[in-house]
Design a protein around this motif. Structure first.
Motif, PDB file in Angstrom:
ATOM      1  N   UNK A  34       0.803  -1.221   0.000  1.00 44.84           N
ATOM      2  CA  UNK A  34       0.000   0.000   0.000  1.00 44.84           C
ATOM      3  C   UNK A  34       0.832   1.266   0.000  1.00 44.84           C
ATOM      4  N   UNK A  71     -15.859  -3.490 -10.286  1.00 45.67           N
ATOM      5  CA  UNK A  71     -16.724  -2.399  -9.824  1.00 45.67           C
ATOM      6  C   UNK A  71     -15.960  -1.176  -9.369  1.00 45.67           C
ATOM      7  N   UNK A  72     -14.754  -1.395  -8.840  1.00 45.88           N
ATOM      8  CA  UNK A  72     -13.990  -0.259  -8.315  1.00 45.88           C
ATOM      9  C   UNK A  72     -13.521   0.665  -9.422  1.00 45.88           C
ATOM     10  N   UNK A  78     -15.846   8.823  -5.799  1.00 45.08           N
ATOM     11  CA  UNK A  78     -16.342  10.187  -5.912  1.00 45.08           C
ATOM     12  C   UNK A  78     -15.546  11.158  -5.057  1.00 45.08           C
ATOM     13  N   UNK A  79     -14.934  10.672  -3.993  1.00 47.89           N
ATOM     14  CA  UNK A  79     -14.245  11.623  -3.107  1.00 47.89           C
ATOM     15  C   UNK A  79     -12.817  11.175  -2.842  1.00 47.89           C
ATOM     16  N   UNK A  81     -11.529  10.833  -0.023  1.00 44.63           N
ATOM     17  CA  UNK A  81     -11.524   9.866   1.074  1.00 44.63           C
ATOM     18  C   UNK A  81     -11.669   8.439   0.538  1.00 44.63           C
ATOM     19  N   UNK A  82     -12.639   8.261  -0.338  1.00 45.93           N
ATOM     20  CA  UNK A  82     -12.857   6.903  -0.873  1.00 45.93           C
ATOM     21  C   UNK A  82     -11.652   6.471  -1.712  1.00 45.93           C
ATOM     22  N   UNK A  84      -8.643   7.372  -1.185  1.00 45.77           N
ATOM     23  CA  UNK A  84      -7.561   7.048  -0.255  1.00 45.77           C
ATOM     24  C   UNK A  84      -7.771   5.669   0.365  1.00 45.77           C
ATOM     25  N   UNK A  85      -9.023   5.367   0.659  1.00 40.46           N
ATOM     26  CA  UNK A  85      -9.315   4.056   1.264  1.00 40.46           C
ATOM     27  C   UNK A  85      -9.024   2.939   0.269  1.00 40.46           C
ATOM     28  N   UNK A  86      -9.449   3.138  -0.963  1.00 41.58           N
ATOM     29  CA  UNK A  86      -9.294   2.042  -1.928  1.00 41.58           C
ATOM     30  C   UNK A  86      -7.857   1.919  -2.443  1.00 41.58           C
ATOM     31  N   UNK A  87      -7.098   3.019  -2.382  1.00 43.68           N
ATOM     32  CA  UNK A  87      -5.740   2.991  -2.939  1.00 43.68           C
ATOM     33  C   UNK A  87      -4.886   1.942  -2.256  1.00 43.68           C
ATOM     34  N   UNK A  88      -4.278   1.128  -3.037  1.00 46.40           N
ATOM     35  CA  UNK A  88      -3.336   0.144  -2.501  1.00 46.40           C
ATOM     36  C   UNK A  88      -3.999  -1.136  -2.034  1.00 46.40           C
ATOM     37  N   UNK A  89      -5.334  -1.132  -1.873  1.00 43.96           N
ATOM     38  CA  UNK A  89      -6.015  -2.346  -1.425  1.00 43.96           C
ATOM     39  C   UNK A  89      -6.981  -2.838  -2.507  1.00 43.96           C
ATOM     40  N   UNK A  90      -7.950  -1.993  -2.849  1.00 42.22           N
ATOM     41  CA  UNK A  90      -8.894  -2.401  -3.894  1.00 42.22           C
ATOM     42  C   UNK A  90      -8.337  -2.063  -5.266  1.00 42.22           C
TER      43      UNK A  90
END
Lengths: 556, 201
Positions: A34, A71-72, A78-79, A81-82, A84-90
């Motif tokens: 990540x 789907x990702x 859209x934001x 934050x999302x 940042x959350x998905x980066x490196x994992x999803x």
């Protein structure tokens, strides 16, 4: 970092990710961690993978964006934050690493068996790390009597060294588009070979170069990169080890070049064999080239060219001669036109010269001197270049062959290893004529007679595939023609991965080196040339030999 | 009222009135004092506290089947009605449901189901900020919430929103929690995105 690293390899370097899939032939897929900055992982970077018992060494050949679920990527976040959350994992980065070598920590410090070609892969989830400087040094060696520095890997501050012994024992090639620094690279290679040869006391490890210097770049001065200003060339750096001969003394004088002599070719030295490679350039037919052999056997070697030129086809005697030799008149006029074209305006080619140029050059070479043949104004004259290079090389090769065979009985008689550097090599080594020219023969018979080639070319695809396959070390600057890239990479394992590396080299000071004198393909940034510091690394004379111990002196 | 004061001092919000291993119901001491949706609560237990997330709150008549009838005038305020009719506070009760997500063992907090259900009448308190931080630092318990049929995604979002307040860097916590959720809901990007939207600052 995961704690599964193999300890004896020294300091830890940055972890990139974990091996998640792949194969030895297709390369390993490393899923980036990540926190690993994707944009810093460039193609061509070295990676070490810590297996359980040994370390694997490979090259990044592709960088890919992947996602856990379609789907990702279908609906981008859209934001911030999302994202940042998905980066490196999803949504994550993945790199493909082509494995080349394994390093066995147990064999480290032993007899050099520590580095071997990779024949297996590390297990799942093995840690992939950026290669440390220490790793690179273990693999590419340190500069010493048998290794010279060719550059530094991208993004690293260590040296990549070529194995001098391996470099001189086979033919090599320097390829790249026009303006990518082939000449600079070649000059540096030649300078390093000279220095290592000077430093070697073993006559079997001595090497000299014969350079057919088309554009007057290797003798006294060369033009600086980008065409601005001049840089010192070989003769200035190695005044006692380099002799410069010129075909065009006027040009050398104009350029204030310090030369050791003028050379020319007497008519008596030209052989029908030389015509066959000039066939296209001189627009000769096959039959007229054939007929040249007949004229030679009729007039003898010393006179055939002069006498054939003198013949007048309207003359009765000539007609009789043509009938006697069974040469058609049209064939004869084609030959004569070709020969006239060859001798016209080429002052170095004269009827009266005794033909000692080859002997002079050979003497210099046998004394361990490197010879640069400057072409002066004939540099753009391809026919002149091909004639001279072919003629000299053939005769020097003959002499080398004779001496090498004699030396089979007495090793001490062996001549120093000879490396012949030719530019525009595809003209000599094209599939149509490669088997007729001496260069094709040298490239194929390799080191048998102690003569090898240094081929410098911008169209490797035009070189005979068989010759290409015999090249030991290939040094490729940027190439963007698909056929050229394929030609350079033919027969190299993992060539499809290397294609992407080769096509993405920068247009200056970067080169991909592969083959015999490096343990694995390597992209290097070549050092600067033309500054005072760059000159300082080269020194004439015995070099490392000066560091002999007293003991070694007494042994002599 | 004496009972109120005691409960405030002890920080107790209610007692367990029905318990399974994975879930329990608790009754509040006072009407309308249930913890917020998603609050992490601790249940007293001799084998180690049990931690749970409030997933539903209900206020209803103490007698099942006897629903309150709202026949007061339209201008009457709800609080005023309770003040004027003190007996109503005894006829009505507030209860809440909570999903068990962790318990305290000898070696610390374990984020899985306890070996036994909470005891009946055990006291329920809100978790201290320290425990909330400890539990949510590595929110493995989210898996229990996701698989418990009675918890909606709203409960998860509410729980993470509340937990963020007890962290020193709430934004960092939200991202970390988001990534933990991602590990569980990677196969369902739409559901994940909906939850993430409702926890973002």
């Amino acid at each position: 970092m995961n704690g599964d690293g193999v300890a004896p390899f020294g300091e830890a370097s940055r972890r990139l990710g974990a091996v998640v899939a792949g194969s030895l032939t297709r390369g390993l897929e490393v899923r980036l961690d990540e926190d690993c900055p994707l944009e810093e992982i460039a193609v061509g970077r070295y990676v070490t993978i810590h297996g359980r018992q040994r370390k694997f060494f490979g090259l990044v050949t592709d960088v890919e964006l992947k996602s856990l679920h379609p789907g990702f990527t279908q609906t981008p976040p859209a934001s911030d934050f999302i994202r940042e959350v998905t980066a490196g994992v999803a949504t994550f980065g993945s790199v493909r690493v082509t494995l080349y070598l394994t390093l066995d920590p147990l064999a480290m410090g032993g007899e050099g068996d520590a580095v071997r070609p990779a024949k297996t892969v590390p297990p799942h989830f093995s840690s992939a790390l950026e290669a440390s400087q220490e790793d690179v040094e273990v693999i590419f060696g340190r500069e010493d009597a048998s290794h010279f520095v060719i550059g530094t890997p991208l993004d690293m501050d260590v040296s990549v060294c070529l194995d001098y012994g391996r470099f001189i024992e086979r033919s090599n090639g320097v390829f790249g588009k026009s303006g990518t620094g082939k000449t600079f690279l070649t000059r540096m290679l030649l300078a390093n070979v000279m220095m290592k040869s000077n430093a070697n006391r073993d006559p079997k490890r001595k090497a000299v170069s014969l350079i057919f210097d088309m554009h007057n770049e290797y003798g006294w001065v060369g033009s600086a990169e980008g065409g601005a200003g001049l840089v010192k060339s070989l003769k200035q750096l190695f005044p006692t080890s380099v002799s410069v001969f010129t075909l065009d003394p006027d040009s050398s004088r104009r350029r204030n070049a310090n030369i050791d002599g003028e050379i020319g070719i007497g008519y008596r030295e030209v052989e029908p064999d030389d015509l066959s490679i000039l066939r296209e350039t001189l627009n000769l037919t096959d039959r007229s080239v054939e007929s040249a052999y007949q004229f030679r056997s009729h007039f003898r070697q010393e006179q055939w060219l002069a006498k054939t030129l003198e013949l007048d086809s309207s003359d009765e005697v000539t007609k009789q001669l043509l009938a006697q030799l069974n040469v058609h008149e049209a064939t004869f006029s084609n030959l004569q036109r070709g020969l006239r074209q060859l001798t016209r305006g080429r002052d170095f080619l004269r009827p009266d010269l005794p033909g000692e140029a080859v002997r002079d050059i050979l003497q210099h070479l046998l004394r361990g001197k490197n010879v640069v043949i400057e072409f002066g104004r004939y540099g753009d004259d391809l026919a002149a270049y091909m004639l001279v290079a072919n003629l000299f090389s053939r005769r020097i090769h003959e002499e080398y062959r004779r001496r090498s065979e004699e030396a089979l009985g007495d090793q001490a008689q062996a001549p120093p290893h000879l490396m012949i550097a030719i530019e525009e090599a595809h003209k000599f080594l094209s599939p149509q004529i490669a088997d007729q020219t001496i260069f094709g023969q040298i490239a194929r018979e390799m080191r048998k007679y102690n003569v090898t080639l240094l081929v410098i070319d911008q169209r490797p695809s035009a070189i005979d595939a068989e010759v290409m396959s015999q090249l030991g070390t290939k040094i490729a600057c940027l190439l963007d023609n698909d056929a050229d890239v394929s030609a350079v990479l033919s027969g190299v394992s993992g060539s499809s991965e290397l294609r992407s590396v080769l096509a993405r080299l920068e247009s200056r000071q970067q080169a991909l080196i592969l083959g015999h004198s490096v343990p694995m393909p390597v992209v290097v940034r070549t050092p600067d040339y033309g500054t005072a510091e760059s000159y300082a690394q080269f020194h004439d004379g015995p070099g490392l030999r000066e560091r002999l111990t007293l003991q070694e002196l007494y042994d002599d | 009222m004496a009972l109120d004061r005691i409960s405030e001092e002890l920080d107790v919000i209610g007692r367990v009135i029905e318990a399974k291993v994975a879930q329990f119901s608790a009754e509040c001491y006072e009407l309308h004092t249930a913890p917020d949706l998603g609050t992490l609560v601790a249940v007293e237990n001799p084998r180690g506290e049990i931690y749970a997330v409030v997933c539903d709150v209900m206020t209803a008549s103490v007698e099942p089947g006897r629903r309150p009838v709202a026949h007061m005038p339209p201008d009457a305020d709800a609080d005023a009605i309770l003040e004027d009719n003190p007996q109503l506070k005894l006829l009505l009760k507030t209860t809440f449901e909570a999903i068990v997500v962790a318990f305290r063992a000898n070696d610390g907090i374990r984020q899985h189901l306890p070996p036994a259900a909470a005891r009946i009448f055990a006291r329920v308190r809100p978790c201290s900020a320290a425990v909330v931080r400890q539990l949510t630092d590595e929110p493995q318990f989210l898996k229990l919430l996701l698989t418990a049929g009675s918890a909606s995604d709203e409960v998860i979002a509410a729980c993470l929103r509340q937990a963020a307040e007890s962290h020193l860097d709430p934004n960092r916590f939200r991202v970390r929690a988001g990534k933990a959720l991602l590990g569980l809901l990677g196969h369902d990007p739409d559901r994940l995105t909906a939850i993430l939207r409702s926890i973002q600052a």
